[in-house]
Write a protein that holds these residues in place. Structure first.
Motif, PDB file in Angstrom:
ATOM      1  N   LYS A 442     -55.445  67.333  -2.025  1.00 11.57           N
ATOM      2  CA  LYS A 442     -56.070  65.880  -1.544  1.00 11.57           C
ATOM      3  C   LYS A 442     -54.945  64.974  -1.909  1.00 11.57           C
ATOM      4  O   LYS A 442     -55.064  63.730  -1.485  1.00 11.57           O
ATOM      5  CB  LYS A 442     -57.567  65.645  -2.059  1.00 11.57           C
ATOM      6  N   GLY A 443     -53.910  65.213  -2.711  1.00  9.61           N
ATOM      7  CA  GLY A 443     -52.748  64.134  -3.100  1.00  9.61           C
ATOM      8  C   GLY A 443     -53.364  63.481  -4.391  1.00  9.61           C
ATOM      9  O   GLY A 443     -54.274  63.855  -5.081  1.00  9.61           O
ATOM     10  N   CYS A 444     -52.819  62.480  -4.491  1.00 12.29           N
ATOM     11  CA  CYS A 444     -52.831  61.554  -5.686  1.00 12.29           C
ATOM     12  C   CYS A 444     -54.000  60.324  -5.279  1.00 12.29           C
ATOM     13  O   CYS A 444     -53.909  60.092  -4.227  1.00 12.29           O
ATOM     14  CB  CYS A 444     -51.496  60.906  -6.021  1.00 12.29           C
ATOM     15  N   ASP A 445     -55.035  60.201  -6.252  1.00 10.08           N
ATOM     16  CA  ASP A 445     -55.704  59.064  -6.174  1.00 10.08           C
ATOM     17  C   ASP A 445     -55.138  57.638  -6.395  1.00 10.08           C
ATOM     18  O   ASP A 445     -53.953  57.539  -6.874  1.00 10.08           O
ATOM     19  CB  ASP A 445     -56.982  59.274  -6.964  1.00 10.08           C
ATOM     20  N   GLU A 446     -55.748  56.656  -5.831  1.00 11.05           N
ATOM     21  CA  GLU A 446     -55.049  55.376  -5.955  1.00 11.05           C
ATOM     22  C   GLU A 446     -54.924  54.829  -7.442  1.00 11.05           C
ATOM     23  O   GLU A 446     -53.939  54.344  -7.700  1.00 11.05           O
ATOM     24  CB  GLU A 446     -56.168  54.287  -5.373  1.00 11.05           C
ATOM     25  N   GLY A 447     -55.698  55.405  -8.421  1.00  8.52           N
ATOM     26  CA  GLY A 447     -55.480  54.998  -9.728  1.00  8.52           C
ATOM     27  C   GLY A 447     -54.191  55.606 -10.550  1.00  8.52           C
ATOM     28  O   GLY A 447     -53.403  55.034 -10.904  1.00  8.52           O
ATOM     29  N   PHE A 448     -53.989  56.793  -9.918  1.00  7.62           N
ATOM     30  CA  PHE A 448     -52.640  57.616 -10.405  1.00  7.62           C
ATOM     31  C   PHE A 448     -51.712  56.791  -9.728  1.00  7.62           C
ATOM     32  O   PHE A 448     -50.472  56.566 -10.451  1.00  7.62           O
ATOM     33  CB  PHE A 448     -52.732  59.080 -10.198  1.00  7.62           C
ATOM     34  N   LEU A 449     -51.626  56.478  -8.484  1.00  5.17           N
ATOM     35  CA  LEU A 449     -50.423  55.844  -7.921  1.00  5.17           C
ATOM     36  C   LEU A 449     -50.148  54.437  -8.398  1.00  5.17           C
ATOM     37  O   LEU A 449     -49.117  54.094  -8.521  1.00  5.17           O
ATOM     38  CB  LEU A 449     -50.625  55.701  -6.364  1.00  5.17           C
ATOM     39  N   THR A 450     -51.299  53.810  -8.953  1.00  2.00           N
ATOM     40  CA  THR A 450     -51.366  52.559  -9.390  1.00  2.00           C
ATOM     41  C   THR A 450     -50.623  52.471 -10.882  1.00  2.00           C
ATOM     42  O   THR A 450     -49.448  52.077 -11.108  1.00  2.00           O
ATOM     43  CB  THR A 450     -52.501  51.791  -9.743  1.00  2.00           C
ATOM     44  N   GLN A 451     -50.859  53.818 -11.659  1.00  2.00           N
ATOM     45  CA  GLN A 451     -50.114  53.831 -12.801  1.00  2.00           C
ATOM     46  C   GLN A 451     -48.577  54.250 -12.804  1.00  2.00           C
ATOM     47  O   GLN A 451     -47.905  53.604 -13.577  1.00  2.00           O
ATOM     48  CB  GLN A 451     -50.848  54.835 -13.569  1.00  2.00           C
ATOM     49  N   LEU A 452     -48.351  55.105 -11.696  1.00  2.00           N
ATOM     50  CA  LEU A 452     -47.018  55.508 -11.341  1.00  2.00           C
ATOM     51  C   LEU A 452     -46.286  54.324 -11.325  1.00  2.00           C
ATOM     52  O   LEU A 452     -45.046  53.890 -11.754  1.00  2.00           O
ATOM     53  CB  LEU A 452     -47.022  56.585 -10.621  1.00  2.00           C
ATOM     54  N   LEU A 453     -46.952  53.377 -10.228  1.00  2.00           N
ATOM     55  CA  LEU A 453     -45.968  52.025  -9.782  1.00  2.00           C
ATOM     56  C   LEU A 453     -45.867  51.395 -11.169  1.00  2.00           C
ATOM     57  O   LEU A 453     -44.666  50.513 -11.043  1.00  2.00           O
ATOM     58  CB  LEU A 453     -46.791  51.491  -8.607  1.00  2.00           C
ATOM     59  N   GLN A 454     -46.815  50.924 -11.797  1.00  2.00           N
ATOM     60  CA  GLN A 454     -46.661  50.121 -13.055  1.00  2.00           C
ATOM     61  C   GLN A 454     -45.816  50.938 -13.927  1.00  2.00           C
ATOM     62  O   GLN A 454     -45.051  49.967 -14.828  1.00  2.00           O
ATOM     63  CB  GLN A 454     -47.886  49.903 -13.766  1.00  2.00           C
ATOM     64  N   TYR A 455     -45.794  52.029 -14.211  1.00  2.00           N
ATOM     65  CA  TYR A 455     -44.678  52.717 -15.259  1.00  2.00           C
ATOM     66  C   TYR A 455     -43.375  52.586 -14.849  1.00  2.00           C
ATOM     67  O   TYR A 455     -42.369  52.336 -15.605  1.00  2.00           O
ATOM     68  CB  TYR A 455     -45.234  53.983 -15.384  1.00  2.00           C
ATOM     69  N   SER A 456     -43.090  52.797 -13.464  1.00  2.00           N
ATOM     70  CA  SER A 456     -42.096  52.568 -12.839  1.00  2.00           C
ATOM     71  C   SER A 456     -40.765  53.568 -13.434  1.00  2.00           C
ATOM     72  O   SER A 456     -39.955  52.897 -13.863  1.00  2.00           O
ATOM     73  CB  SER A 456     -41.557  51.041 -12.682  1.00  2.00           C
ATOM     74  N   PRO A 457     -40.907  54.871 -13.273  1.00  2.00           N
ATOM     75  CA  PRO A 457     -39.824  55.711 -14.088  1.00  2.00           C
ATOM     76  C   PRO A 457     -38.572  55.624 -13.270  1.00  2.00           C
ATOM     77  O   PRO A 457     -38.506  55.086 -11.969  1.00  2.00           O
ATOM     78  CB  PRO A 457     -40.385  57.193 -14.033  1.00  2.00           C
ATOM     79  N   ALA A 458     -37.349  55.965 -13.713  1.00  2.00           N
ATOM     80  CA  ALA A 458     -36.145  55.963 -12.882  1.00  2.00           C
ATOM     81  C   ALA A 458     -36.105  56.651 -11.445  1.00  2.00           C
ATOM     82  O   ALA A 458     -35.629  56.591 -10.477  1.00  2.00           O
ATOM     83  CB  ALA A 458     -34.953  56.334 -13.805  1.00  2.00           C
ATOM     84  N   ARG A 459     -36.873  58.097 -11.841  1.00  2.00           N
ATOM     85  CA  ARG A 459     -37.072  58.853 -10.542  1.00  2.00           C
ATOM     86  C   ARG A 459     -38.326  59.568 -10.521  1.00  2.00           C
ATOM     87  O   ARG A 459     -38.790  59.794 -11.512  1.00  2.00           O
ATOM     88  CB  ARG A 459     -35.960  59.959 -10.580  1.00  2.00           C
ATOM     89  N   VAL A 460     -38.633  60.027  -9.448  1.00  2.00           N
ATOM     90  CA  VAL A 460     -40.031  60.725  -9.290  1.00  2.00           C
ATOM     91  C   VAL A 460     -39.576  62.153  -8.069  1.00  2.00           C
ATOM     92  O   VAL A 460     -38.872  61.891  -7.174  1.00  2.00           O
ATOM     93  CB  VAL A 460     -41.060  60.157  -8.350  1.00  2.00           C
TER      94      VAL A 460
END
Length: 527
Positions: A442-460
């Motif tokens: 089902k992929g990532c939910d909106e909450g996880f994507l929000t956290q990942l964008l806010q954390y903003s790592p160098a690479r994914v």
């Protein structure tokens, strides 16, 4: 065509476009049907006959069709001019002329579902001599045994391409060319887990309600679903299973047959390969006694003794190069061990930038870490590696696996965290960190994507068994999410796609695993 009819068709067309979302197979199929109609210049005439009802064949009647393409779901698509419908037919390839029996019309969206009946004229792309399973074209497991493997890999590349074209929402210039699909070393004999099943006795539910022990008149079919039905096909052997799993299937079928009266209902059987690594006997040293149906593989310095586990709570062992993993037999782990060394090496080759970043990347976060596949196989590249999963049992297995591979806690550790607050305890500097994500279908939910964008790592690095939901999620990471600021401005995307490619974990089927490598946009402007 009058204006009223044109407006009617545009409204229907808009409804198709609005409802075509990644996720359920029907949505992916609908998008492929729509694309085929557009290619035939029917995009604004999807009913093909204005507002008049289209003359469709009676259900259960047979039609002759010429196949145009294979959809991303693995079934073939054929346009039928007389009815103005696209027909979805399994087990066919482009250029085949087939007879198909219609069993469902989806009138609003101009397609129909049909069963493959017989081949009238084979395509030049079809090679039936490649088929190894007597149940092929009946069993729902495989779709492509009649296709040369190079054609299977080429088709799976198009699945990835179409996923990003149809579901990412990104401008085409933001999506790089998709790499060639990386094939499995084994085209058959690769699956380390199978789960055949059998149904309960006729009237069994009624008997149990009446406190009567259900009775079996005969041994039921034991196997997998018949294509397009809810009935079980009796399957004695499955050639995509490993030799150990196939031996276990034979043994389990015999055990069930001998003990069928002990079952009050149907059951699902677990067949999971287990590997024991043994040193080769030297000199006059006698070889260890082995189970009767064990499979022995010569790996140079040692032997791999493979057996089949059937207890979901038993511990199974497998190796990826020199990394060892132990898991409950019923737990999730990738089911094609032959491709895992190639797969994990690809991740190692792409997880870090080709040119040095302004700050070296020294930390790994493995989200959805499961039992530690990426944390452990990538740990040698990083000073600190952290696996995160919401499942406490997965974290327990991952911690155990890290110790089995002699990784100290300060180098590879694992924590259980709620998905809604996954990054709350992360102390790694974002610009020195790469995040690997491998979510469920089902992929990532909106909450996880929000956290990942806010954390903003160098690479994914985003690994997915469903490239359609992967494309949707990467569309958010690259294109941005409303109300989310990852340092590039409110609603702006943070990443750029560096590379996309598919891996064929399941030859002979329509499935493809996607690997997308993303880099933070600031890296690009600084380089």
């Amino acid at each position: 065509m009058n204006d009223q009819s044109y407006r009617f068709k545009n409204k229907r067309q808009r409804r198709i476009e609005k409802q075509a979302k990644p996720g359920p197979t029907d949505d992916v199929l609908l998008t492929d049907v729509q694309s085929l109609l557009k290619s035939l210049s029917l995009a604004n005439d999807i009913s093909n006959h204005g507002s008049e009802p289209t003359k469709l064949p009676e259900l259960q009647s047979e039609v002759e069709l010429t196949v145009s393409e294979i959809s991303s779901t693995g079934d073939a698509l054929a346009y039928h001019d007389a009815s103005g419908h696209v027909y979805v037919v399994p087990f066919a390839v482009p250029g085949d002329v087939v007879i198909a029996k219609v069993f469902k019309h989806v009138k609003d969206y101009s397609y129909s579902l049909a069963d493959f009946v017989k081949l009238v004229e084979p395509s030049s792309r079809r090679d039936d001599s490649l088929i190894r399973c007597p149940y092929f074209s009946k069993c729902s497991g495989c779709q492509f045994q009649m296709l040369p493997y190079s054609d299977q890999l080429a088709h799976k590349k198009t699945i990835v391409e179409k996923a990003y074209r149809n579901f990412s929402g990104l401008d085409p210039h933001l999506v790089p060319s998709v790499g060639d699909t990386i094939g499995s070393p084994l085209e058959y004999g690769y699956r380390t887990k199978l789960t055949p099943h059998f149904d309960g006795p006729p009237g069994g539910r009624r008997d149990r309600r009446n406190n009567v022990k259900p009775k079996w008149s005969e041994v039921p079919p034991i196997g997998f679903m018949k294509k397009g039905t809810r009935s079980t096909l009796d399957i004695e052997d499955c050639p995509i299973g490993t030799d150990a799993v196939r031996a276990g299937m034979k043994r389990e079928r015999q055990r069930v047959a001998e003990n069928i009266d002990s079952y009050l209902r149907g059951a699902t059987l677990l067949l999971r390969e287990n590997t024991e690594r043994k040193p080769k006997p030297s000199g006059d040293q006698p070889a260890d006694a082995l189970p009767g149906d064990a499979v022995v593989e010569d790996r140079g310095e040692y032997l791999h003794v493979k057996t089949c586990m059937t207890d979901s709570n038993a511990t199974t062992t497998e190796y990826i190069d020199d990394h060892v993993f132990q898991n409950p037999a019923g737990a999730f782990f990738q089911n094609n061990n032959s491709i895992l060394p190639v797969f994990t090496q690809y991740i190692r080759d792409h997880i870090l930038p080709k040119t040095p970043a302004s700050r070296p990347i020294t930390n790994l976060i493995d989200a959805y870490s499961g039992s530690g596949l990426f944390t452990i196989t990538l740990s040698s590249m990083f000073k600190r590696s952290l696996g995160i999963d919401i499942s406490a049992s997965s974290i327990a297995s991952a911690t155990k696996n890290a110790r089995l591979n002699n990784l100290p806690p300060e180098h590879a550790s694992f924590i259980a965290a709620d998905a809604s607050d996954l990054f709350a305890s992360i102390t790694f500097p974002a610009d020195e960190t790469v995040v690997v994500i491998d979510p469920p279908r089902k992929g990532c939910d909106e909450g996880f994507l929000t956290q990942l964008l806010q954390y903003s790592p160098a690479r994914v690095v985003y690994v997915s068994c469903n490239v359609h939901t992967q494309a949707r999620d990467i569309g958010a990471l690259v294109g941005g999410m409303e109300g989310v600021d990852g340092g590039m401005g409110m609603g702006k995307g943070v990443f750029e796609i560096e590379s996309l490619t598919g891996f064929d974990f399941f030859p002979q089927t329509g499935h493809v695993e996607g690997v997308a490598v993303l880099r933070k946009k600031s890296e690009i402007t600084e380089s």
